[in-house]
Scaffold this motif. Structure first.
Motif, PDB file in Angstrom:
ATOM      1  N   ALA A  43     -30.360   9.265 -32.221  1.00  0.00           N
ATOM      2  CA  ALA A  43     -30.109   9.081 -30.788  1.00  0.00           C
ATOM      3  C   ALA A  43     -29.687   7.650 -30.505  1.00  0.00           C
ATOM      4  N   PHE A  44     -30.331   6.697 -31.162  1.00  0.00           N
ATOM      5  CA  PHE A  44     -29.968   5.291 -30.979  1.00  0.00           C
ATOM      6  C   PHE A  44     -28.544   5.025 -31.445  1.00  0.00           C
ATOM      7  N   LEU A  45     -28.165   5.576 -32.610  1.00  0.00           N
ATOM      8  CA  LEU A  45     -26.805   5.388 -33.106  1.00  0.00           C
ATOM      9  C   LEU A  45     -25.779   6.039 -32.190  1.00  0.00           C
ATOM     10  N   SER A  46     -26.103   7.220 -31.668  1.00  0.00           N
ATOM     11  CA  SER A  46     -25.190   7.881 -30.734  1.00  0.00           C
ATOM     12  C   SER A  46     -25.020   7.049 -29.477  1.00  0.00           C
ATOM     13  N   LEU A  47     -26.115   6.485 -28.979  1.00  0.00           N
ATOM     14  CA  LEU A  47     -26.050   5.623 -27.803  1.00  0.00           C
ATOM     15  C   LEU A  47     -25.242   4.375 -28.111  1.00  0.00           C
ATOM     16  N   GLN A  48     -25.469   3.788 -29.292  1.00  0.00           N
ATOM     17  CA  GLN A  48     -24.681   2.616 -29.709  1.00  0.00           C
ATOM     18  C   GLN A  48     -23.196   2.945 -29.739  1.00  0.00           C
ATOM     19  N   THR A  49     -22.848   4.098 -30.304  1.00  0.00           N
ATOM     20  CA  THR A  49     -21.448   4.512 -30.391  1.00  0.00           C
ATOM     21  C   THR A  49     -20.849   4.660 -29.000  1.00  0.00           C
ATOM     22  N   LEU A  50     -21.578   5.326 -28.108  1.00  0.00           N
ATOM     23  CA  LEU A  50     -21.082   5.510 -26.740  1.00  0.00           C
ATOM     24  C   LEU A  50     -20.885   4.177 -26.033  1.00  0.00           C
ATOM     25  N   LEU A  51     -21.833   3.261 -26.208  1.00  0.00           N
ATOM     26  CA  LEU A  51     -21.713   1.949 -25.572  1.00  0.00           C
ATOM     27  C   LEU A  51     -20.542   1.164 -26.146  1.00  0.00           C
ATOM     28  N   LEU A  52     -20.366   1.221 -27.463  1.00  0.00           N
ATOM     29  CA  LEU A  52     -19.243   0.546 -28.094  1.00  0.00           C
ATOM     30  C   LEU A  52     -17.928   1.118 -27.586  1.00  0.00           C
ATOM     31  N   MET A  53     -17.843   2.423 -27.529  1.00  0.00           N
ATOM     32  CA  MET A  53     -16.606   3.047 -27.056  1.00  0.00           C
ATOM     33  C   MET A  53     -16.340   2.700 -25.594  1.00  0.00           C
ATOM     34  N   ALA A  54     -17.391   2.679 -24.790  1.00  0.00           N
ATOM     35  CA  ALA A  54     -17.206   2.318 -23.385  1.00  0.00           C
ATOM     36  C   ALA A  54     -16.711   0.881 -23.270  1.00  0.00           C
ATOM     37  N   SER A  55     -17.259  -0.011 -24.105  1.00  0.00           N
ATOM     38  CA  SER A  55     -16.822  -1.413 -24.050  1.00  0.00           C
ATOM     39  C   SER A  55     -15.383  -1.565 -24.526  1.00  0.00           C
ATOM     40  N   LEU A  56     -14.927  -0.651 -25.387  1.00  0.00           N
ATOM     41  CA  LEU A  56     -13.544  -0.688 -25.857  1.00  0.00           C
ATOM     42  C   LEU A  56     -12.614   0.128 -24.960  1.00  0.00           C
ATOM     43  N   GLY A  57     -13.176   0.766 -23.960  1.00  0.00           N
ATOM     44  CA  GLY A  57     -12.367   1.567 -23.054  1.00  0.00           C
ATOM     45  C   GLY A  57     -12.054   2.953 -23.600  1.00  0.00           C
ATOM     46  N   ILE A  58     -12.851   3.436 -24.547  1.00  0.00           N
ATOM     47  CA  ILE A  58     -12.642   4.756 -25.128  1.00  0.00           C
ATOM     48  C   ILE A  58     -13.735   5.676 -24.596  1.00  0.00           C
ATOM     49  N   ALA A  59     -13.367   6.594 -23.728  1.00  0.00           N
ATOM     50  CA  ALA A  59     -14.337   7.537 -23.175  1.00  0.00           C
ATOM     51  C   ALA A  59     -14.447   8.744 -24.098  1.00  0.00           C
ATOM     52  N   GLN A  60     -15.652   9.263 -24.228  1.00  0.00           N
ATOM     53  CA  GLN A  60     -15.856  10.455 -25.035  1.00  0.00           C
ATOM     54  C   GLN A  60     -15.429  11.680 -24.232  1.00  0.00           C
ATOM     55  N   SER A  61     -14.553  12.477 -24.796  1.00  0.00           N
ATOM     56  CA  SER A  61     -14.129  13.736 -24.190  1.00  0.00           C
ATOM     57  C   SER A  61     -13.700  14.651 -25.323  1.00  0.00           C
ATOM     58  N   ASN A  62     -13.337  15.866 -25.021  1.00  0.00           N
ATOM     59  CA  ASN A  62     -12.876  16.781 -26.062  1.00  0.00           C
ATOM     60  C   ASN A  62     -11.485  16.424 -26.560  1.00  0.00           C
ATOM     61  N   THR A  63     -10.776  15.522 -25.866  1.00  0.00           N
ATOM     62  CA  THR A  63      -9.446  15.111 -26.318  1.00  0.00           C
ATOM     63  C   THR A  63      -9.456  13.762 -27.036  1.00  0.00           C
ATOM     64  N   HIS A  64     -10.571  13.013 -26.957  1.00  0.00           N
ATOM     65  CA  HIS A  64     -10.680  11.725 -27.652  1.00  0.00           C
ATOM     66  C   HIS A  64     -12.160  11.402 -27.847  1.00  0.00           C
ATOM     67  N   PHE A  65     -12.583  11.399 -29.098  1.00  0.00           N
ATOM     68  CA  PHE A  65     -13.995  11.163 -29.383  1.00  0.00           C
ATOM     69  C   PHE A  65     -14.148  10.530 -30.754  1.00  0.00           C
ATOM     70  N   SER A  66     -15.329   9.969 -30.996  1.00  0.00           N
ATOM     71  CA  SER A  66     -15.620   9.401 -32.308  1.00  0.00           C
ATOM     72  C   SER A  66     -17.111   9.451 -32.556  1.00  0.00           C
ATOM     73  N   TYR A  67     -17.463   9.157 -33.796  1.00  0.00           N
ATOM     74  CA  TYR A  67     -18.861   9.103 -34.183  1.00  0.00           C
ATOM     75  C   TYR A  67     -18.975   8.066 -35.291  1.00  0.00           C
ATOM     76  N   SER A  68     -20.001   7.225 -35.219  1.00  0.00           N
ATOM     77  CA  SER A  68     -20.230   6.171 -36.210  1.00  0.00           C
ATOM     78  C   SER A  68     -21.629   6.289 -36.781  1.00  0.00           C
ATOM     79  N   LEU A  69     -21.761   5.917 -38.038  1.00  0.00           N
ATOM     80  CA  LEU A  69     -23.064   5.872 -38.695  1.00  0.00           C
ATOM     81  C   LEU A  69     -23.181   4.603 -39.518  1.00  0.00           C
ATOM     82  N   GLU A  70     -24.395   4.232 -39.766  1.00  0.00           N
ATOM     83  CA  GLU A  70     -24.707   3.134 -40.674  1.00  0.00           C
ATOM     84  C   GLU A  70     -25.177   3.750 -41.987  1.00  0.00           C
TER      85      GLU A  70
END
Length: 159
Positions: A4-31
């Motif tokens: 959950a923390f990593l998912s939140l981190q990913t969402l925050l990173l994407m928001a800071s980069l201007g990348i919104a999560q949607s079915n047409t543009h999404f990503s996922y990151s792991l350590e």
């Protein structure tokens, strides 16, 4: 908690980069504790993508792992498709594109190493007039299985 923390981190990173999560543009990151070279080895071994990509029956690259090289994908469901490597920074990132009617599917995979830790990201987006249609038809499922796919990559890399 960690997922959950990593998912939140990913969402925050994407928001800071201007990348919104949607079915047409999404990503996922792991350590991972694996070295970047190990993740790169897994990603660039196209014939073995089905070991970690749960929606894929087989994959084939028709030449060297280089910009402009074409390949073929056979999903578990749906028709065979072709792809082309469009971007490549050896050992760091690559992007491939699959043509769709009136659009395209892009997949970018990239690595970062910070303070001795490896972070890897899988980003997917649809372009063109049909991006909304394919986002709904394909993106929703891709987005749903992406955490599992990424976890499988990490497990293979950490063995």
């Amino acid at each position: 908690m960690n997922k959950a923390f990593l998912s939140l981190q990913t969402l925050l990173l994407m928001a800071s980069l201007g990348i919104a999560q949607s079915n047409t543009h999404f990503s996922y990151s792991l350590e991972t504790r694996a070295k970047p070279a190990k993740i790169w080895q897994i990603w660039s071994d196209v014939p073995n993508w089905q070991q970690w990509d749960t929606g894929l029956k087989s994959a084939e690259l028709l030449g060297a792992f280089a910009i402009g090289t074409k390949g073929k994908l056979i999903p578990d469901k749906g028709p065979k498709s072709s792809f082309i490597l469009t971007e490549l920074v050896a050992g760091k990132s690559y992007t491939f594109k699959t043509k769709l009617p009136l659009g395209a599917l892009h997949v970018k995979r990239y690595l970062e190493e910070k303070e001795g830790k490896t972070y890897f990201t899988h980003e997917v987006w649809f372009t063109g007039l049909s991006k909304g249609i394919f986002g709904s038809a394909l993106g929703k499922n891709y987005r749903r299985i992406l955490p599992e796919v990424m976890t499988r990559i990490r497990e293979i890399a950490e063995r």
